[in-house]
Design a protein around this motif. Sequence first.
Motif, PDB file in Angstrom:
ATOM      1  N   TYR A  18       0.850  -1.199   0.000  1.00  0.00           N
ATOM      2  CA  TYR A  18       0.000   0.000   0.000  1.00  0.00           C
ATOM      3  C   TYR A  18       0.883   1.245   0.000  1.00  0.00           C
ATOM      4  CZ  TYR A  18      -3.531  -3.422   1.394  1.00  0.00           C
ATOM      5  OH  TYR A  18      -4.368  -4.509   1.445  1.00  0.00           O
ATOM      6  N   LYS A  19       1.182   1.733  -1.199  1.00  0.00           N
ATOM      7  CA  LYS A  19       2.174   2.808  -1.357  1.00  0.00           C
ATOM      8  C   LYS A  19       1.707   4.139  -0.769  1.00  0.00           C
ATOM      9  CE  LYS A  19       4.836   0.228  -4.098  1.00  0.00           C
ATOM     10  NZ  LYS A  19       5.882  -0.550  -3.462  1.00  0.00           N
ATOM     11  N   ASN A  20       0.394   4.312  -0.591  1.00  0.00           N
ATOM     12  CA  ASN A  20      -0.102   5.596  -0.071  1.00  0.00           C
ATOM     13  C   ASN A  20      -0.596   5.495   1.370  1.00  0.00           C
ATOM     14  OD1 ASN A  20       0.304   6.976  -2.533  1.00  0.00           O
ATOM     15  ND2 ASN A  20      -1.509   5.942  -3.357  1.00  0.00           N
ATOM     16  N   ALA A  21      -0.342   4.376   2.000  1.00  0.00           N
ATOM     17  CA  ALA A  21      -0.833   4.203   3.377  1.00  0.00           C
ATOM     18  C   ALA A  21       0.172   4.764   4.370  1.00  0.00           C
ATOM     19  CB  ALA A  21      -1.058   2.724   3.649  1.00  0.00           C
ATOM     20  N   SER A  22      -0.373   5.280   5.463  1.00  0.00           N
ATOM     21  CA  SER A  22       0.510   5.666   6.560  1.00  0.00           C
ATOM     22  C   SER A  22       0.405   4.553   7.610  1.00  0.00           C
ATOM     23  CB  SER A  22       0.077   7.054   7.034  1.00  0.00           C
ATOM     24  OG  SER A  22      -0.068   7.100   8.380  1.00  0.00           O
ATOM     25  N   ILE A  23       1.573   4.062   8.035  1.00  0.00           N
ATOM     26  CA  ILE A  23       1.606   2.791   8.774  1.00  0.00           C
ATOM     27  C   ILE A  23       2.280   2.974  10.126  1.00  0.00           C
ATOM     28  CG2 ILE A  23       2.449   0.407   8.684  1.00  0.00           C
ATOM     29  CD1 ILE A  23       2.533   0.824   5.568  1.00  0.00           C
ATOM     30  N   HIS A  24       1.577   2.621  11.186  1.00  0.00           N
ATOM     31  CA  HIS A  24       2.138   2.699  12.534  1.00  0.00           C
ATOM     32  C   HIS A  24       2.300   1.292  13.103  1.00  0.00           C
ATOM     33  CE1 HIS A  24       0.396   7.009  13.125  1.00  0.00           C
ATOM     34  NE2 HIS A  24       1.307   6.937  12.180  1.00  0.00           N
ATOM     35  N   GLY A  25       3.373   1.108  13.870  1.00  0.00           N
ATOM     36  CA  GLY A  25       3.576  -0.164  14.562  1.00  0.00           C
ATOM     37  C   GLY A  25       3.868   0.139  16.018  1.00  0.00           C
ATOM     38  N   ILE A  26       3.272  -0.649  16.898  1.00  0.00           N
ATOM     39  CA  ILE A  26       3.579  -0.499  18.331  1.00  0.00           C
ATOM     40  C   ILE A  26       4.056  -1.845  18.856  1.00  0.00           C
ATOM     41  CG2 ILE A  26       1.133  -0.813  18.965  1.00  0.00           C
ATOM     42  CD1 ILE A  26       1.746   0.903  21.474  1.00  0.00           C
ATOM     43  N   ASP A  27       5.053  -1.802  19.721  1.00  0.00           N
ATOM     44  CA  ASP A  27       5.524  -3.026  20.352  1.00  0.00           C
ATOM     45  C   ASP A  27       6.129  -2.662  21.700  1.00  0.00           C
ATOM     46  OD1 ASP A  27       6.158  -6.033  19.025  1.00  0.00           O
ATOM     47  OD2 ASP A  27       7.204  -5.562  20.894  1.00  0.00           O
ATOM     48  N   LEU A  28       6.058  -3.629  22.637  1.00  0.00           N
ATOM     49  CA  LEU A  28       6.623  -3.297  23.943  1.00  0.00           C
ATOM     50  C   LEU A  28       8.077  -3.725  24.088  1.00  0.00           C
ATOM     51  CD1 LEU A  28       6.203  -6.238  25.267  1.00  0.00           C
ATOM     52  CD2 LEU A  28       4.048  -5.291  26.076  1.00  0.00           C
ATOM     53  N   SER A  29       8.627  -4.436  23.109  1.00  0.00           N
ATOM     54  CA  SER A  29      10.028  -4.864  23.209  1.00  0.00           C
ATOM     55  C   SER A  29      10.959  -3.921  22.427  1.00  0.00           C
ATOM     56  CB  SER A  29      10.162  -6.290  22.648  1.00  0.00           C
ATOM     57  OG  SER A  29      11.499  -6.552  22.281  1.00  0.00           O
ATOM     58  N   ARG A  30      11.891  -3.314  23.147  1.00  0.00           N
ATOM     59  CA  ARG A  30      12.881  -2.443  22.484  1.00  0.00           C
ATOM     60  C   ARG A  30      13.709  -3.234  21.478  1.00  0.00           C
ATOM     61  NH1 ARG A  30      13.145   2.265  25.445  1.00  0.00           N
ATOM     62  NH2 ARG A  30      12.453   1.958  27.581  1.00  0.00           N
ATOM     63  N   ASP A  31      14.045  -4.489  21.834  1.00  0.00           N
ATOM     64  CA  ASP A  31      14.909  -5.291  20.969  1.00  0.00           C
ATOM     65  C   ASP A  31      14.213  -5.603  19.634  1.00  0.00           C
ATOM     66  OD1 ASP A  31      17.261  -5.870  22.803  1.00  0.00           O
ATOM     67  OD2 ASP A  31      15.562  -6.411  24.047  1.00  0.00           O
ATOM     68  N   MET A  32      12.937  -5.940  19.709  1.00  0.00           N
ATOM     69  CA  MET A  32      12.190  -6.202  18.471  1.00  0.00           C
ATOM     70  C   MET A  32      12.095  -4.913  17.646  1.00  0.00           C
ATOM     71  SD  MET A  32      11.354  -9.426  18.464  1.00  0.00           S
ATOM     72  CE  MET A  32       9.784 -10.135  17.942  1.00  0.00           C
ATOM     73  N   LEU A  33      11.849  -3.794  18.308  1.00  0.00           N
ATOM     74  CA  LEU A  33      11.692  -2.528  17.580  1.00  0.00           C
ATOM     75  C   LEU A  33      12.996  -2.062  16.937  1.00  0.00           C
ATOM     76  CD1 LEU A  33       9.250  -0.416  19.772  1.00  0.00           C
ATOM     77  CD2 LEU A  33       8.823  -1.391  17.519  1.00  0.00           C
ATOM     78  N   THR A  34      14.123  -2.390  17.566  1.00  0.00           N
ATOM     79  CA  THR A  34      15.411  -1.996  16.970  1.00  0.00           C
ATOM     80  C   THR A  34      15.555  -2.647  15.591  1.00  0.00           C
ATOM     81  OG1 THR A  34      16.395  -1.773  19.125  1.00  0.00           O
ATOM     82  CG2 THR A  34      17.929  -2.113  17.322  1.00  0.00           C
ATOM     83  N   ILE A  35      15.137  -3.923  15.511  1.00  0.00           N
ATOM     84  CA  ILE A  35      15.205  -4.623  14.224  1.00  0.00           C
ATOM     85  C   ILE A  35      14.170  -4.041  13.252  1.00  0.00           C
ATOM     86  CG2 ILE A  35      14.925  -6.878  13.100  1.00  0.00           C
ATOM     87  CD1 ILE A  35      15.958  -8.093  15.797  1.00  0.00           C
ATOM     88  N   ALA A  36      12.963  -3.800  13.765  1.00  0.00           N
ATOM     89  CA  ALA A  36      11.903  -3.236  12.910  1.00  0.00           C
ATOM     90  C   ALA A  36      12.344  -1.879  12.339  1.00  0.00           C
ATOM     91  CB  ALA A  36      10.617  -3.073  13.711  1.00  0.00           C
ATOM     92  N   ARG A  37      13.030  -1.093  13.152  1.00  0.00           N
ATOM     93  CA  ARG A  37      13.454   0.240  12.706  1.00  0.00           C
ATOM     94  C   ARG A  37      14.412   0.119  11.514  1.00  0.00           C
ATOM     95  NH1 ARG A  37      13.873   2.150  17.491  1.00  0.00           N
ATOM     96  NH2 ARG A  37      11.717   2.873  17.468  1.00  0.00           N
ATOM     97  N   LYS A  38      15.343  -0.816  11.613  1.00  0.00           N
ATOM     98  CA  LYS A  38      16.304  -1.003  10.501  1.00  0.00           C
ATOM     99  C   LYS A  38      15.568  -1.488   9.255  1.00  0.00           C
ATOM    100  CE  LYS A  38      20.278  -2.161  13.322  1.00  0.00           C
ATOM    101  NZ  LYS A  38      20.634  -3.277  14.175  1.00  0.00           N
ATOM    102  N   LYS A  39      14.649  -2.461   9.446  1.00  0.00           N
ATOM    103  CA  LYS A  39      13.983  -3.054   8.287  1.00  0.00           C
ATOM    104  C   LYS A  39      13.048  -2.080   7.579  1.00  0.00           C
ATOM    105  CE  LYS A  39      12.304  -7.202   8.969  1.00  0.00           C
ATOM    106  NZ  LYS A  39      11.893  -8.400   9.742  1.00  0.00           N
ATOM    107  N   THR A  40      12.476  -1.144   8.336  1.00  0.00           N
ATOM    108  CA  THR A  40      11.499  -0.233   7.713  1.00  0.00           C
ATOM    109  C   THR A  40      12.147   1.101   7.314  1.00  0.00           C
ATOM    110  OG1 THR A  40      10.823   0.590   9.900  1.00  0.00           O
ATOM    111  CG2 THR A  40       9.513  -1.209   8.961  1.00  0.00           C
ATOM    112  N   ALA A  41      13.476   1.205   7.469  1.00  0.00           N
ATOM    113  CA  ALA A  41      14.152   2.496   7.234  1.00  0.00           C
ATOM    114  C   ALA A  41      13.850   3.052   5.833  1.00  0.00           C
ATOM    115  CB  ALA A  41      15.656   2.334   7.434  1.00  0.00           C
ATOM    116  N   LYS A  42      13.768   2.162   4.844  1.00  0.00           N
ATOM    117  CA  LYS A  42      13.528   2.683   3.485  1.00  0.00           C
ATOM    118  C   LYS A  42      12.108   3.248   3.320  1.00  0.00           C
ATOM    119  CE  LYS A  42      12.286  -1.711   1.373  1.00  0.00           C
ATOM    120  NZ  LYS A  42      12.290  -2.593   0.271  1.00  0.00           N
ATOM    121  N   HIS A  43      11.242   2.953   4.270  1.00  0.00           N
ATOM    122  CA  HIS A  43       9.867   3.484   4.209  1.00  0.00           C
ATOM    123  C   HIS A  43       9.646   4.520   5.310  1.00  0.00           C
ATOM    124  CE1 HIS A  43       8.743   0.273   1.456  1.00  0.00           C
ATOM    125  NE2 HIS A  43       9.143  -0.630   2.320  1.00  0.00           N
TER     126      HIS A  43
END
Length: 211
Positions: A71-96
Amino acid sequence: MTQNSRGPELEDRLSTYYRFQSKIYDATRWSFLFGRRTLLRELPFARIETFKILEVGCGTGANLCRLADRYKNASIHGIDLSRDMLTIARKKTAKHESRVQLFRGHYGQVPLEYPYDLIIFSYCLTMVNPGWEGLIDVAMSDLKGGGILGVVDFHNTPVATFERHMAGHHVRMDGHLSPYLQEVIPQGRSTILPAYGGVWNYFQFVGKKPG
Ligand SMILES: C[S@@+](CC[C@H](N)C(=O)[O-])C[C@H]1O[C@@H](n2cnc3c(N)ncnc32)[C@H](O)[C@@H]1O
């Protein structure tokens, strides 16, 4: 948004669990977290639509990337309580990064930019024990009228040793989610599917909040 008072205990438990598991998560979970791609394909949104998505318990961001690609025009939010999981998510979603925003904390206790058109729970709710009903209730209030709730998760297993094994990974597998979701959105569609010939079942749910 309503408050969920069971946050700190769950947060400590799952944050500790994911300190190590985050490191092997993407390399291992593809082999048993089934139905994640299919759920996204079944969502009733056009690829060009401009809309707001929230994934609760976004983990390492696998779904966030798929959603951003789809969905190229969607604005996408993610919430998680684990900092470690989010650190990986941040790297993976950096291009978006212009369209994907991450929040840390217990869903229901962190201010988010609701209402959303789509809220997804992917293999999150079976880990929220106690308190899973509260998370579904918060999602129902964070969704727009006519918005979509999409869930994929474990359902149940006839194999007692597997059930105990999963309990050791904080997962409850006794078919409790699907009936509650069906009660909250009676017009929603729940599909229960076997994994590995029935060692366990998982389910997908897609429902529209009454407008
Ligand atoms: C099994 S992982 C699923 C990750 C991702 N959704 C996926 O499908 O790969 C469950 C995630 O939910 C998160 N989680 C569990 N309860 C949560 C809550 N109450 N608020 C925010 N995140 C939560 C955990 O920290 C974990 O990263």
